[in-house]
Design a protein around this motif. Sequence first.
Motif, PDB file in Angstrom:
ATOM      1  N   MET A  27       0.537  -1.164  -0.323  1.00  0.00           N
ATOM      2  CA  MET A  27      -0.156   0.252  -0.082  1.00  0.00           C
ATOM      3  C   MET A  27       1.107   1.205  -0.259  1.00  0.00           C
ATOM      4  O   MET A  27       0.253   2.196  -0.484  1.00  0.00           O
ATOM      5  CB  MET A  27      -0.818   0.056   1.343  1.00  0.00           C
ATOM      6  N   ARG A  31       1.922   0.738  -6.728  1.00  0.00           N
ATOM      7  CA  ARG A  31       1.577   2.451  -7.932  1.00  0.00           C
ATOM      8  C   ARG A  31      -0.183   2.278  -7.359  1.00  0.00           C
ATOM      9  O   ARG A  31      -0.436   1.618  -6.949  1.00  0.00           O
ATOM     10  CB  ARG A  31       1.666   1.577  -9.227  1.00  0.00           C
ATOM     11  N   GLY A  32       0.028   3.323  -7.184  1.00  0.00           N
ATOM     12  CA  GLY A  32      -1.596   4.599  -7.047  1.00  0.00           C
ATOM     13  C   GLY A  32      -2.448   4.095  -8.057  1.00  0.00           C
ATOM     14  O   GLY A  32      -1.735   4.356  -8.773  1.00  0.00           O
ATOM     15  N   PRO A  33      -2.911   5.390  -7.200  1.00  0.00           N
ATOM     16  CA  PRO A  33      -5.207   5.108  -7.940  1.00  0.00           C
ATOM     17  C   PRO A  33      -4.821   6.057  -9.563  1.00  0.00           C
ATOM     18  O   PRO A  33      -5.297   6.218 -10.508  1.00  0.00           O
ATOM     19  CB  PRO A  33      -5.751   5.666  -7.171  1.00  0.00           C
ATOM     20  N   GLU A  56      -7.574  10.876  -0.722  1.00  0.00           N
ATOM     21  CA  GLU A  56      -7.978   9.959  -0.704  1.00  0.00           C
ATOM     22  C   GLU A  56      -9.396  10.471  -1.781  1.00  0.00           C
ATOM     23  O   GLU A  56      -9.776   9.267  -2.585  1.00  0.00           O
ATOM     24  CB  GLU A  56      -8.399   9.084   0.520  1.00  0.00           C
ATOM     25  N   GLY A  59      -9.196  10.740  -5.111  1.00  0.00           N
ATOM     26  CA  GLY A  59      -8.722   9.315  -5.781  1.00  0.00           C
ATOM     27  C   GLY A  59      -7.129   9.556  -5.681  1.00  0.00           C
ATOM     28  O   GLY A  59      -6.041   9.333  -7.533  1.00  0.00           O
ATOM     29  N   ILE A  61      -4.767   8.917  -3.650  1.00  0.00           N
ATOM     30  CA  ILE A  61      -3.761   8.240  -2.691  1.00  0.00           C
ATOM     31  C   ILE A  61      -5.066   6.650  -2.769  1.00  0.00           C
ATOM     32  O   ILE A  61      -5.940   7.378  -2.246  1.00  0.00           O
ATOM     33  CB  ILE A  61      -3.362   8.621  -1.301  1.00  0.00           C
ATOM     34  N   ARG A  62      -4.549   5.961  -2.066  1.00  0.00           N
ATOM     35  CA  ARG A  62      -5.054   4.638  -2.009  1.00  0.00           C
ATOM     36  C   ARG A  62      -5.892   4.930  -0.005  1.00  0.00           C
ATOM     37  O   ARG A  62      -7.167   4.326   0.217  1.00  0.00           O
ATOM     38  CB  ARG A  62      -4.827   3.556  -2.351  1.00  0.00           C
ATOM     39  N   ASN A  63      -5.030   5.075   0.472  1.00  0.00           N
ATOM     40  CA  ASN A  63      -5.596   5.243   1.614  1.00  0.00           C
ATOM     41  C   ASN A  63      -5.048   5.979   3.314  1.00  0.00           C
ATOM     42  O   ASN A  63      -3.503   6.877   2.910  1.00  0.00           O
ATOM     43  CB  ASN A  63      -4.403   4.226   2.712  1.00  0.00           C
ATOM     44  N   SER A  90       2.900   6.565  -5.714  1.00  0.00           N
ATOM     45  CA  SER A  90       2.524   5.847  -4.750  1.00  0.00           C
ATOM     46  C   SER A  90       2.619   6.870  -3.732  1.00  0.00           C
ATOM     47  O   SER A  90       2.776   7.405  -3.870  1.00  0.00           O
ATOM     48  CB  SER A  90       3.398   5.188  -4.014  1.00  0.00           C
ATOM     49  N   LEU A  91       1.658   6.249  -2.823  1.00  0.00           N
ATOM     50  CA  LEU A  91       1.913   6.728  -1.683  1.00  0.00           C
ATOM     51  C   LEU A  91       3.184   7.792  -1.161  1.00  0.00           C
ATOM     52  O   LEU A  91       3.207   8.463  -0.228  1.00  0.00           O
ATOM     53  CB  LEU A  91       0.957   5.470  -0.378  1.00  0.00           C
TER      54      LEU A  91
END
Length: 338
Positions: A27, A31-33, A56, A59, A61-63, A90-91
Motif C-alpha cells: 500500500m 502503484r497509486g490510483p 483519498e 483519488g 492516494i488509496r489509504n 505511490s503513497l
Amino acid sequence: MAKSRTSLRLAAATLLLALIPLSGLWMWKGRGPLTAQATLLVKRGATVDALADQMEREGLIRNAALFKLWARARKLQLIRGEYTLEPGASLSDVANKLKRADIHYTNLVVPVGAHAWMLQARLKSFMPEDVFWTLWKSPRLAKTAGFPDAESLEGLVAPATYKLHHAMEPEEILLTLVEAFRDKVLPSLDGGALPPYETLILASLAEKETRVPTELPKVAGVYAQRLRIGMRLQCDPTTLYARWLSGDLRYTAPTAEDLHRTSRFNTYTRAGLPPTPIAVPSPAAIEAAKVPSLGKDLFFVATGKGGHAFAPSLSEHNRNVGAYRREIRRQKKALAHG
C-alpha cells in the motif's frame, strides 16, 4: 494427527503475520490510483488529517489512514504550495514530495510595456477576472506600491519574472508584484523635474510611443515641452488605453473615433498627462522622463523604418508625415510585387 493440525495452524498464523507488513509495504510503495497527472493544492491552514482525507476522496492516494500514521510519525509540516503528482504515484511518492516541499511554480513574465489587460490575461488561471479588477483598484495595494492616491495599479508593478503557484491568494500575488515595484522601481523615480508619480506617467507614454531606446529622451522631451507651453500631448497610445477602458479591447491602430473619444485618458481631447500611467515603463524610459531632451521639437511621427522623425514646427512635421505615408506605400507595393 493433532500435532499435524497444530503445525498447520502455526504455519498459517505465521504466514498471516508476514503478510500484514507486506500488505502495508504494498500500500505504501505500490502503484497509486492516478491514471493522469494531477495537481494537489495545499492551501494556508491545511491540516494533515483534512489533506489526507481530501487526497483519498479525490483519488490521489488509496489509504488516508496510512498517510496520517506516516505523517504523525515523521512530524510532517505541511508547506503551502502547488504539487504535481505523476500517473501511478505511490503513497510514498506523494508523502515524500510533500515532505521535501517539492512545489511546482509557474513563471509569470511582466514585460516592459505591459498594461492591465495583458496582466489580467496572464493571471487568469490564478484568479477570476472580477477579482483581478477589484484588486487592481485596491487603495491598500496602491499604498504598498508607494502611491496611496493612485486610482489603480497601472504602472505600479515591476517588469520581472515572478515565480507563482496556484495555492497563493489573489491579493498575495498582486502584493508580490507591487512590493517588487516599491523595492526596485519607486526609488528610481526621485530626482526628476516632475513629481515621482507624474514621472512614472510620462515614462509610460514614452515607453509606448517608441521601441528605440535612444529615442526615449527625445519623445519625453517633446511631451515635456508640450506640458510646459500648455499644448495637448496628442499621444496615440493614450487613445488606445481609453478605447480599452470603454470595453473595446481591439489591438488596432487608433481610429478617428478613438482620437475624438471623451475620456480622461485621451490626450487628444484632454490637456495634460493622463490620470495614471498607461503601461509598465522600462528603467530607460524612467530616466528619459526624469531628464528629457528639451530641444525645440514639438512633433514626431514614425518613419516607417522603425524610428521617428522629429520636428519643431507643424509645417516640417507635415512633411515628415508625407514622407512616412510614401514609405508605407512603397513597402506595400514591394510586398505586392514580392
